[in-house]
Write a protein that holds these residues in place. Structure first.
Motif, mmCIF file in Angstrom:
data_model
loop_
_atom_site.group_PDB
_atom_site.id
_atom_site.type_symbol
_atom_site.label_atom_id
_atom_site.label_comp_id
_atom_site.label_asym_id
_atom_site.label_seq_id
_atom_site.Cartn_x
_atom_site.Cartn_y
_atom_site.Cartn_z
ATOM 1 N N ALA A 200 10.270 -77.763 -6.014
ATOM 2 C CA ALA A 200 9.026 -77.293 -5.513
ATOM 3 C C ALA A 200 7.977 -76.923 -6.562
ATOM 4 O O ALA A 200 8.238 -76.439 -7.746
ATOM 5 C CB ALA A 200 9.236 -76.450 -4.496
ATOM 6 N N LEU A 201 6.740 -77.179 -6.225
ATOM 7 C CA LEU A 201 5.532 -76.249 -6.691
ATOM 8 C C LEU A 201 5.079 -75.231 -6.060
ATOM 9 O O LEU A 201 4.817 -75.553 -4.775
ATOM 10 C CB LEU A 201 4.301 -77.314 -6.991
ATOM 11 N N ILE A 202 5.104 -74.084 -6.361
ATOM 12 C CA ILE A 202 4.362 -73.006 -5.488
ATOM 13 C C ILE A 202 3.016 -72.543 -6.119
ATOM 14 O O ILE A 202 3.008 -72.557 -7.304
ATOM 15 C CB ILE A 202 5.505 -71.572 -5.510
ATOM 16 N N VAL A 203 2.110 -72.467 -5.154
ATOM 17 C CA VAL A 203 0.803 -72.153 -5.542
ATOM 18 C C VAL A 203 0.168 -71.345 -4.809
ATOM 19 O O VAL A 203 0.252 -71.389 -3.602
ATOM 20 C CB VAL A 203 0.150 -73.575 -5.608
ATOM 21 N N GLU A 204 -0.805 -70.297 -5.341
ATOM 22 C CA GLU A 204 -1.766 -69.653 -4.493
ATOM 23 C C GLU A 204 -3.061 -70.400 -4.509
ATOM 24 O O GLU A 204 -3.837 -70.939 -5.236
ATOM 25 C CB GLU A 204 -2.283 -68.251 -5.041
ATOM 26 N N PRO A 205 -3.431 -70.815 -3.117
ATOM 27 C CA PRO A 205 -4.908 -71.595 -2.875
ATOM 28 C C PRO A 205 -5.781 -70.980 -3.757
ATOM 29 O O PRO A 205 -6.868 -71.748 -4.144
ATOM 30 C CB PRO A 205 -4.997 -71.900 -1.388
ATOM 31 N N VAL A 206 -6.091 -69.684 -3.694
ATOM 32 C CA VAL A 206 -6.993 -68.826 -4.718
ATOM 33 C C VAL A 206 -6.117 -67.877 -5.213
ATOM 34 O O VAL A 206 -5.349 -67.139 -4.545
ATOM 35 C CB VAL A 206 -7.979 -68.281 -3.644
ATOM 36 N N GLN A 207 -6.153 -67.922 -6.358
ATOM 37 C CA GLN A 207 -5.246 -66.945 -7.273
ATOM 38 C C GLN A 207 -5.704 -65.471 -7.267
ATOM 39 O O GLN A 207 -6.876 -65.263 -7.410
ATOM 40 C CB GLN A 207 -5.112 -67.565 -8.874
ATOM 41 N N GLY A 208 -4.783 -64.618 -6.948
ATOM 42 C CA GLY A 208 -5.296 -63.243 -6.828
ATOM 43 C C GLY A 208 -5.706 -62.543 -8.161
ATOM 44 O O GLY A 208 -6.707 -61.752 -8.549
ATOM 45 N N LYS A 209 -5.090 -63.060 -9.404
ATOM 46 C CA LYS A 209 -5.330 -62.690 -10.635
ATOM 47 C C LYS A 209 -6.585 -63.507 -11.109
ATOM 48 O O LYS A 209 -6.699 -64.782 -11.218
ATOM 49 C CB LYS A 209 -4.198 -62.778 -11.705
ATOM 50 N N GLY A 210 -7.826 -62.869 -11.432
ATOM 51 C CA GLY A 210 -8.979 -63.454 -11.769
ATOM 52 C C GLY A 210 -9.605 -64.196 -10.826
ATOM 53 O O GLY A 210 -10.856 -64.623 -10.755
ATOM 54 N N VAL A 211 -9.237 -64.359 -9.405
ATOM 55 C CA VAL A 211 -9.848 -64.976 -8.162
ATOM 56 C C VAL A 211 -10.203 -66.538 -8.712
ATOM 57 O O VAL A 211 -11.459 -66.772 -8.591
ATOM 58 C CB VAL A 211 -10.942 -64.253 -7.665
ATOM 59 N N HIS A 212 -9.171 -67.268 -9.136
ATOM 60 C CA HIS A 212 -9.470 -68.603 -9.412
ATOM 61 C C HIS A 212 -8.980 -69.608 -8.375
ATOM 62 O O HIS A 212 -7.900 -69.507 -7.890
ATOM 63 C CB HIS A 212 -8.759 -69.208 -10.376
ATOM 64 N N GLU A 213 -9.886 -70.397 -7.615
ATOM 65 C CA GLU A 213 -9.560 -71.211 -6.396
ATOM 66 C C GLU A 213 -8.931 -72.627 -7.146
ATOM 67 O O GLU A 213 -9.476 -73.281 -7.992
ATOM 68 C CB GLU A 213 -10.818 -71.409 -5.691
ATOM 69 N N ALA A 214 -8.114 -73.098 -6.455
ATOM 70 C CA ALA A 214 -7.532 -74.445 -6.827
ATOM 71 C C ALA A 214 -8.719 -75.537 -6.694
ATOM 72 O O ALA A 214 -9.395 -75.583 -5.694
ATOM 73 C CB ALA A 214 -6.551 -74.978 -5.845
ATOM 74 N N PRO A 215 -8.979 -76.291 -7.659
ATOM 75 C CA PRO A 215 -10.029 -77.187 -7.539
ATOM 76 C C PRO A 215 -10.007 -78.233 -6.403
ATOM 77 O O PRO A 215 -8.940 -78.569 -5.608
ATOM 78 C CB PRO A 215 -9.797 -78.338 -8.960
ATOM 79 N N PRO A 216 -11.149 -78.595 -5.754
ATOM 80 C CA PRO A 216 -11.284 -79.605 -4.902
ATOM 81 C C PRO A 216 -10.358 -80.822 -4.774
ATOM 82 O O PRO A 216 -10.488 -81.556 -5.858
ATOM 83 C CB PRO A 216 -12.692 -79.846 -4.530
ATOM 84 N N GLY A 217 -9.557 -80.868 -3.913
ATOM 85 C CA GLY A 217 -8.525 -82.182 -3.974
ATOM 86 C C GLY A 217 -7.324 -81.715 -4.545
ATOM 87 O O GLY A 217 -6.493 -82.822 -4.381
ATOM 88 N N TYR A 218 -7.154 -80.941 -5.377
ATOM 89 C CA TYR A 218 -5.960 -80.756 -6.042
ATOM 90 C C TYR A 218 -4.774 -80.386 -5.039
ATOM 91 O O TYR A 218 -3.664 -81.013 -5.342
ATOM 92 C CB TYR A 218 -6.074 -79.377 -6.878
ATOM 93 N N LEU A 219 -4.766 -79.644 -4.001
ATOM 94 C CA LEU A 219 -3.640 -79.495 -3.448
ATOM 95 C C LEU A 219 -3.270 -80.668 -2.671
ATOM 96 O O LEU A 219 -1.990 -80.800 -2.474
ATOM 97 C CB LEU A 219 -3.902 -78.300 -2.133
ATOM 98 N N ARG A 220 -4.169 -81.604 -2.071
ATOM 99 C CA ARG A 220 -3.728 -82.593 -1.373
ATOM 100 C C ARG A 220 -3.270 -83.869 -2.331
ATOM 101 O O ARG A 220 -2.261 -84.285 -2.197
ATOM 102 C CB ARG A 220 -4.979 -83.289 -0.642
ATOM 103 N N ALA A 221 -3.477 -83.778 -3.561
ATOM 104 C CA ALA A 221 -3.157 -84.830 -4.665
ATOM 105 C C ALA A 221 -1.849 -84.071 -5.285
ATOM 106 O O ALA A 221 -1.061 -85.105 -5.435
ATOM 107 C CB ALA A 221 -4.150 -84.898 -5.742
ATOM 108 N N ALA A 222 -1.542 -82.824 -5.161
ATOM 109 C CA ALA A 222 -0.368 -82.518 -5.544
ATOM 110 C C ALA A 222 0.576 -82.382 -4.554
ATOM 111 O O ALA A 222 1.772 -82.817 -4.915
ATOM 112 C CB ALA A 222 -0.468 -80.824 -5.899
ATOM 113 N N GLN A 223 0.265 -82.419 -3.369
ATOM 114 C CA GLN A 223 1.251 -82.824 -2.017
ATOM 115 C C GLN A 223 1.733 -84.056 -2.300
ATOM 116 O O GLN A 223 3.012 -84.290 -2.271
ATOM 117 C CB GLN A 223 0.387 -82.377 -0.848
ATOM 118 N N GLU A 224 0.711 -85.091 -2.616
ATOM 119 C CA GLU A 224 1.403 -86.309 -2.569
ATOM 120 C C GLU A 224 2.278 -86.690 -3.877
ATOM 121 O O GLU A 224 3.207 -87.438 -3.700
ATOM 122 C CB GLU A 224 -0.022 -87.458 -2.639
#
Length: 461
Positions: A200-224
């Motif tokens: 698996a890949l585990i991911v915070e959609p918005v990282q708590g450290k530094g408050v960095h958001e996953a780029p647009p489209g990343y989660l969907r492409a990673a899921q595929e």
């Protein structure tokens, strides 16, 4: 004759010893750190998004107990639910029955993510992550977990294995098989998946450290990508879930993202009873609990206890009835918008980012020579000291509690209770503006405190 226990009397008698008791019996570095930065306050009571000290001074909470206090402190609906469940004298935790509250809370949680089917209840965010890691490895038959650089998923051994900060990992090896990939880097993810051993890949959609958001489209492409290689997507929503980012789950900001496992905790507790939950797809739970012989293959002694379940049900009721998610979106947008307007005004202010009521304020190297020399002095001693210089006057002068977003980061993270209103947001921005004015105008007190931090940082080396 044995004296009957009296909590109020005990606190009245010994409460003033709080810092000494911690120094002697608990983590001795905590009171030392609080004394050093001037955070050694004594708060007498709290309600909603505010604290009060013994003199009746009001403090605005922009930290929410590291996002645990999503509804603020002592929400009356949650308090009433806990009184009710205690007064009911339920036969709790018999371990050999099926009480209704866990089923009802699971049903309600799942209604916010219809693609998921079952829930496991533990006691914390790190337990929710541990559960997801175990389930993913067992369901796929593979050992390796991928995580994103700079991630934070907890500090127990399994969760620590997917922690992106070396400072937390140092000295605790060996950990689970793991590999870090940069957040947003699909090529790096694809390379790791070709080895065929990734669960698996585990991911915070918005990282708590530094408050960095996953780029647009990343989660969907990673899921595929993951599903193409028969691996799973785990969304860690421990901090971002239950409305924090202006949606019930942060992954819902992106269309067609349906994680295989979702971890929640923190705000689900109502700030009272620790609870964590791992939501997952039917086939994963069917594999893990594949027969009656495996009925207890994963469990938690205090998991699904009546108090935690009642608190969780009350929290979800408040979220719906008081439109908490919409409030987080609206007030968060107001707060972020007003702060963003200041970026061009202050050369020490580099960026404002985030979603809903999860906002990062980043500082950076100034242009002018005088400010640059002071900035360089702080950076040479320890990165992150300027952000701490801002946090301290926000508390000491303006009675607003905030935090630096991570070790060696020049970022302040705002994660207030989701119930704050426009007046609270404006109070923060006005105070922050005064602190930044002071920093840019060479305010002596602020930079003198910076020198104190430098001495402290050098002394700790």
């Amino acid at each position: 004759m044995t004296k009957e226990f009296d909590l109020a009397a005990l606190l009245a008698e010994r409460g003033a010893e709080r810092y000494e008791l911690h120094a002697k019996h608990l983590n001795h570095q905590l009171p030392r750190m609080l004394h050093t930065i001037g955070f050694d306050k004594v708060y007498e009571r709290a309600e909603g998004a505010h604290f009060w000290d013994a003199d009746g001074n009001d403090y605005l909470d922009m930290l929410a107990g590291f996002a645990v206090m999503g509804l603020g402190r002592h929400h009356p609906v949650v308090r009433r639910a806990l009184h009710d469940v205690l007064d009911a004298s339920l036969a709790d935790l018999t371990r050999f029955d099926c009480p209704p509250l866990p089923g009802l809370l699971a049903e309600k949680l799942l209604s916010y993510s219809p693609h998921l089917d079952r829930v496991f209840f533990g006691n914390s965010g790190t337990e929710a992550v541990e559960t997801a890691l175990k389930f993913a490895r067992y369901a796929t038959g593979r050992p390796r977990i991928l995580y994103c650089s700079h991630a934070f998923h907890g500090l127990t051994t399994g969760s620590l294995s997917v922690n992106g900060e070396d400072g937390f990992r140092d000295g605790f090896a060996p950990l689970l098989p793991d590999t870090a990939v940069p957040l947003g880097d699909l090529d790096a993810l694809a390379r790791e998946l070709t080895h065929g051993d990734v669960a698996a890949l585990i991911v915070e959609p918005v990282q708590g450290k530094g408050v960095h958001e996953a780029p647009p489209g990343y989660l969907r492409a990673a899921q595929e990508l993951l599903h193409r290689h028969k691996a799973l997507l785990i969304a860690d929503e421990v901090q971002t879930g239950l409305g924090r980012t202006g949606r019930f789950y942060a992954f819902q900001h992106e269309d067609d993202v349906e994680p295989d496992l979702v971890c929640v905790a923190k705000a689900l507790s109502g700030g009272y009873v620790p609870v964590g939950a791992t939501l997952g797809k039917e086939w994963i739970f069917q594999k893990v609990f594949s027969s009656m012989d495996r009925v207890q293959v994963h469990s938690a002694s205090f998991g699904s206890n009546a108090q935690a379940m009642a608190a969780g049900l009350a929290v979800l009721s408040v979220i719906e009835n008081e439109e908490i998610v919409a409030n987080a979106a609206a007030v968060g947008e107001r707060l972020k918008s007003r702060l963003t307007e200041l970026v061009d005004r202050y050369e020490l202010l580099a960026d404002v980012r985030g979603r809903g009521l999860m906002i990062g304020i980043e500082f950076g190297r100034p242009r002018s020579l005088k400010l640059r020399s002071r900035w360089t002095m702080l950076q040479a001693a320890r990165k992150g000291l300027f952000a701490q210089m801002v946090v301290v006057p926000l508390l000491q002068r303006h009675r607003i509690l905030t935090q630096v977003s991570g070790d060696h980061l020049e970022v302040i993270k705002l994660i207030p209770p989701l119930i704050i209103d426009a007046a609270d947001a404006d109070r923060f921005v006005d105070a922050f503006t005064e602190v930044m004015d002071d920093a840019h105008n060479g305010g002596g007190l602020m930079w003198d405190f910076g020198k104190t931090l430098v001495r402290q940082a050098v002394g700790n080396r």
